[in-house]
Structure formats: C-alpha cells, structure tokens
Design a protein around this motif. Sequence first.
Motif, PDB file in Angstrom:
ATOM      1  N   ASP A 210       0.860  -1.180   0.000  1.00 12.29           N
ATOM      2  CA  ASP A 210       0.000   0.000   0.000  1.00 12.29           C
ATOM      3  C   ASP A 210       0.899   1.234   0.000  1.00 12.29           C
ATOM      4  OD1 ASP A 210      -1.791   2.044   0.446  1.00 12.29           O
ATOM      5  OD2 ASP A 210      -2.713   1.157   2.226  1.00 12.29           O
ATOM      6  N   ASP A 211       0.802   2.056  -1.047  1.00 11.19           N
ATOM      7  CA  ASP A 211       1.649   3.241  -1.168  1.00 11.19           C
ATOM      8  C   ASP A 211       1.002   4.498  -0.594  1.00 11.19           C
ATOM      9  OD1 ASP A 211       3.767   1.910  -2.416  1.00 11.19           O
ATOM     10  OD2 ASP A 211       2.846   2.117  -4.392  1.00 11.19           O
ATOM     11  N   THR A 212      -0.141   4.367   0.054  1.00  8.92           N
ATOM     12  CA  THR A 212      -0.806   5.514   0.671  1.00  8.92           C
ATOM     13  C   THR A 212       0.100   6.141   1.726  1.00  8.92           C
ATOM     14  OG1 THR A 212      -2.928   4.394   0.384  1.00  8.92           O
ATOM     15  CG2 THR A 212      -2.889   6.291   1.872  1.00  8.92           C
TER      16      THR A 212
ATOM     17  N   TYR B 154       0.996   7.502   5.141  1.00 11.03           N
ATOM     18  CA  TYR B 154       0.528   7.367   6.524  1.00 11.03           C
ATOM     19  C   TYR B 154       1.589   7.896   7.488  1.00 11.03           C
ATOM     20  CZ  TYR B 154      -2.609   3.764   4.519  1.00 11.03           C
ATOM     21  OH  TYR B 154      -3.536   3.087   3.760  1.00 11.03           O
TER      22      TYR B 154
ATOM     23  N   SER C  46      -1.940   8.589  11.688  1.00 13.90           N
ATOM     24  CA  SER C  46      -2.954   7.857  10.933  1.00 13.90           C
ATOM     25  C   SER C  46      -3.555   6.723  11.744  1.00 13.90           C
ATOM     26  CB  SER C  46      -2.349   7.296   9.644  1.00 13.90           C
ATOM     27  OG  SER C  46      -1.942   8.315   8.773  1.00 13.90           O
TER      28      SER C  46
ATOM     29  N   ASN D 182      -4.426  10.707   7.159  1.00 15.95           N
ATOM     30  CA  ASN D 182      -5.031   9.699   6.287  1.00 15.95           C
ATOM     31  C   ASN D 182      -5.441   8.460   7.070  1.00 15.95           C
ATOM     32  OD1 ASN D 182      -4.841  11.147   3.899  1.00 15.95           O
ATOM     33  ND2 ASN D 182      -2.945  10.159   3.235  1.00 15.95           N
TER      34      ASN D 182
ATOM     35  N   SER E  30      -6.299   2.560   4.003  1.00 13.12           N
ATOM     36  CA  SER E  30      -6.972   2.737   2.714  1.00 13.12           C
ATOM     37  C   SER E  30      -8.309   2.019   2.605  1.00 13.12           C
ATOM     38  CB  SER E  30      -6.043   2.294   1.592  1.00 13.12           C
ATOM     39  OG  SER E  30      -5.639   0.945   1.766  1.00 13.12           O
TER      40      SER E  30
ATOM     41  N   ASN F   9      -8.472   9.790   0.949  1.00  7.56           N
ATOM     42  CA  ASN F   9      -7.155  10.146   1.473  1.00  7.56           C
ATOM     43  C   ASN F   9      -6.416  11.108   0.551  1.00  7.56           C
ATOM     44  OD1 ASN F   9      -7.063   8.627   3.894  1.00  7.56           O
ATOM     45  ND2 ASN F   9      -6.524   6.763   2.779  1.00  7.56           N
ATOM     46  N   TYR F  10      -5.483  11.828   1.137  1.00 10.21           N
ATOM     47  CA  TYR F  10      -4.631  12.737   0.372  1.00 10.21           C
ATOM     48  C   TYR F  10      -3.398  12.010  -0.152  1.00 10.21           C
ATOM     49  CZ  TYR F  10      -7.100  16.965   1.906  1.00 10.21           C
ATOM     50  OH  TYR F  10      -8.041  17.945   2.115  1.00 10.21           O
ATOM     51  N   GLU F  11      -2.959  12.418  -1.328  1.00 10.57           N
ATOM     52  CA  GLU F  11      -1.631  12.064  -1.806  1.00 10.57           C
ATOM     53  C   GLU F  11      -0.680  13.176  -1.374  1.00 10.57           C
ATOM     54  OE1 GLU F  11      -1.531  11.256  -5.951  1.00 10.57           O
ATOM     55  OE2 GLU F  11      -3.166   9.790  -5.869  1.00 10.57           O
TER      56      GLU F  11
ATOM     57  N   ARG G  90      -5.990  15.616  -3.424  1.00 11.85           N
ATOM     58  CA  ARG G  90      -6.845  14.446  -3.546  1.00 11.85           C
ATOM     59  C   ARG G  90      -7.945  14.744  -4.551  1.00 11.85           C
ATOM     60  NH1 ARG G  90     -10.458  14.226   2.056  1.00 11.85           N
ATOM     61  NH2 ARG G  90     -11.239  16.369   1.989  1.00 11.85           N
TER      62      ARG G  90
END
Length: 416
Positions: free
Chosen positions: A278-280, A282, A286, A308, A311, A321-323, A403
């Motif tokens: 998961d590349d989100t 955090y 979080s 964030n 996911s 969520n924000y990038e 986002r």
Amino acid sequence: MFTKQSLVTLLGGLSLAMAQTTTEEYPSLAEIRAAQATVQPYSPVSNVKGLAFNRFVNIWLENTDFDAAAATEHLPVLAKKGLLLNNFWAITHPSEPNYCASAAGDTFGMDNDDFHQIPSNVSTIADLFDTKNIAWGEYQEGLPYPGYQGYRYPESGANDYVRKHNPLILFDSVTEDALRLRQIKNFSSFYDDLENHRLPQYMFITPNMTNDGHDTNITFSGDWTWSFLSELLENDYFTKDTLIMLTFDETGTYEIGNNIYTFLLGGAVPDDLLGTKDDTFYTHYSVIASLSANWGLPSLGRWDCGANLFSWLAKKTGYVNYEVDTSNLYMNETHWGPLSDDDYSEYYAGWPVPTTDASCSAGNGILSTVKKTYEGLTATFNYTTPFPYDSRSGNNVGVKYSRTLKNGKVESGTSE
C-alpha cells in the motif's frame, strides 16, 4: 518547561484497587518491592464491533531505516503474510516524542527523551476509547509492576524497560487514575490475558531495549519479532478480526526522510490485500485517525484530525485520502512547544491549542472534553493537513498534497 512535581500516592481500601502512583523519576528499591507485592494488573474486556477490525495490536521496534528492516531475514516474510505499508512515516526524532504522538496526536514540542508528566487536561486515546467503553491496555516488557512510573528499570546496569517507550505513562490523565494506571502491564500479564481470553481491544506492545533493537540491532529485533509473532499468528483468539501493526518509532538515520518499515497482519486484513503493498501516505497519527474511524470515535483535534486513514477503511467510510509529495518531506524535527529542550525545536511555554470545530478524517467530530477545555480558542496549528508542519520554524513548509473527490473535484494545498 513543565515542572516535574511529585503527586501524592493514591490510596485505596483494597490492595486489588490500589495502584502505585508515585511520580519519582527514580523510586527507591524498597518502594518498588512494596508495589510489586501489592499492585495487581487490571484487565478490562469489551466487544465493541468495529467497521474494519475488532482489535488493534500496536507493536513498535526501534531506530531502523526502511531499507535495513526490509533486508532482514524475517520481517519481509511476515510482511508478505499481510500488507506492507510502503509509505508510512514517523513523526520526528528522537524516540520519546514519537511514542507521545501515538497517544495524544502531538509531540508538544518534545525534542528529547526526558522524564515528562503531561498535564491532565491534555486528552489521549484513552479518553477516546472511554467514550464507547473500549478496553485498552499496554504491555511493556520488563515493567516491574503495573503502572510503574520510574524513568527506567532496573535503575542501573543494562537497559531493560524505559519510560520513554511507554506512551500513556507520560500523561497525568492516566497516572492519576488508579484503574487506568493498572492497565499498563508487563509481558507476563500479556500471556495471562491471552490464555484467559481477556485481551483488550486496543493494545500497545513494547519489547525491552534488547528485543526492540535499541541496544542490539535490526537482526536481533527481527529474530525476536519472528519468535514473538509466529505462534501468536496461529492463535485464533488473538488473530480473529484483529489488525496487528508492526512498525518502528523512527529511522536510525536522522538525515533521511523518516519513512519507516511497517506492515499489517491478522485476520482483519482483507484477503485481496494479503501479500501486497500500500503506497498511501501514513504517519503515526494515521493510527489514531483510523482507530477513531473504525469504532466511530471522535478526534483529539490535533494532528490525528487530518491524518489519512488505512486505505480500505477509508473506502468503508467514504473518506478520500490525500496524496502527499514526499520529495521535500523529512519529518525529522518537531514544532515548538513546552516540552522542548530548545535543541531540535524551540521552547515555548504555552501548550498548543487543538482545533475544536474542524471536520476531521474520521468523521465523528472532536472529543467533547477537548471542545469544552479549549472553547473559544484558536488552534495553534493547521491540524487538518495529512502531515504536521510548522510555519514558524519552517518545518515541512512547502510540501504539496492533493486528492480527487468522488465527484471529480480536486482539492490541493501546500503547507505554508
């Protein structure tokens, strides 16, 4: 700097209801032995159903760069049994402010590993859990008795237990409450609670200074993790609907970005995510936000507010969520505040004011006691961003985030 004053020992009529609450940095051996003979652990249980998991287990190791952890024999094998969080960041350096942040959504300017006692009007995750009677507990290896508040144990010789790796012991709102204090226990209590099916729904597990790698190395702590988790992962009571997170307090190299090796295990990890990455973006914040979203809890109104969410949990809540563009993000220093030694951050006597009216990622408003305590005051920082920054010091200023909402609208910003 906040004055470290001793509190009067809480007394109770029954030994089972007592908790040793001395706040001496180095209590006497006689005092420790007396408490060991009388103070009993408290293990409340609950069964509040969560949106994505029913139990959360937080396990922290120490001071290791992402690549070093990824190169160990055992940690990548464990990660493949679950979900690797490839873009998970610690908050700052050194250790203690990260542990503090995990419990209260802020570092309060802490740039040290000192003996701190944070005032009782500062709320923590324990207050969030109490809004729905969700049982929580900490398991600290080497803790001499439940609720011990000394700086370390033993007080001389090789390190074993250290206060700086114990999140909730830092807060007077916990240490002034006899029941809460007894929920901070040692590893013997963990195995007793496991065997008797009385584990809490939230737990924070800290190995001793040898096993967490602080006084050894990542090979040693990786071997310990494999030994500790392998048998537990075969225990249905422990893993059913459980989310287990293995992470680090911080990187070992201060000059790099503080991206730490982190993965999720347990029966609550969705099947389609097993063995994936998961590349989100955090952070330790979080985790608080995700706990709040999972159990319908309010926010602390601090940096957990804009953090964030995990996911697949975000999808369940409808939150997007924000990038975050991490090319200029370092997270190596904290903002100014009353717990600073004026070293890595700037000392300032005032306690930062949380937001009381923001719309937070968890979607459940702000904790009522926070709103009451800080009513009418302006938030010190922009707690609605997905990462902490400080305009005054320039820490993490100029970082872009964005986002795309479900209606196609793009929201973007730059910390300034």
